[in-house]
Design a protein around this motif. Sequence first.
Motif, short mmCIF file in Angstrom:
data_model
loop_
_atom_site.label_atom_id
_atom_site.label_comp_id
_atom_site.label_asym_id
_atom_site.label_seq_id
_atom_site.Cartn_x
_atom_site.Cartn_y
_atom_site.Cartn_z
N SER A 132 0.83 -1.20 0.00
CA SER A 132 0.00 0.00 0.00
C SER A 132 0.87 1.26 0.00
N LYS A 133 0.23 2.38 -0.11
CA LYS A 133 0.92 3.67 0.00
C LYS A 133 1.60 3.77 1.36
N ARG A 134 0.95 3.26 2.39
CA ARG A 134 1.55 3.29 3.74
C ARG A 134 2.82 2.45 3.77
N ASP A 135 2.84 1.31 3.11
CA ASP A 135 4.05 0.49 3.03
C ASP A 135 5.17 1.29 2.37
N GLU A 174 5.48 4.55 2.26
CA GLU A 174 5.90 5.59 3.21
C GLU A 174 6.79 5.01 4.29
N PHE A 175 6.41 3.85 4.82
CA PHE A 175 7.20 3.20 5.87
C PHE A 175 8.59 2.85 5.37
#
Length: 64
Positions: free
Chosen positions: A41-44, A46-47
Amino acid sequence: MMKDLRTLGDTLAEMIVPVPSTMGAIVGTIDVESAAANAFSKRDEEFLGECAAVLLPLWTEKFL
């Protein structure tokens, strides 16, 4: 020297995030794979970008 790394045999999703130097040069990458399609995901992203920022000083001390 960069080597072309093979993916896992059952890879359906892959994300490669650059580790940029403070000058903008790419000094490395973080490469993650999954056997599940559309696993990241986008969060992955970002992380992993945050991980790259943490790794840069360590990488700089060791290799640059």
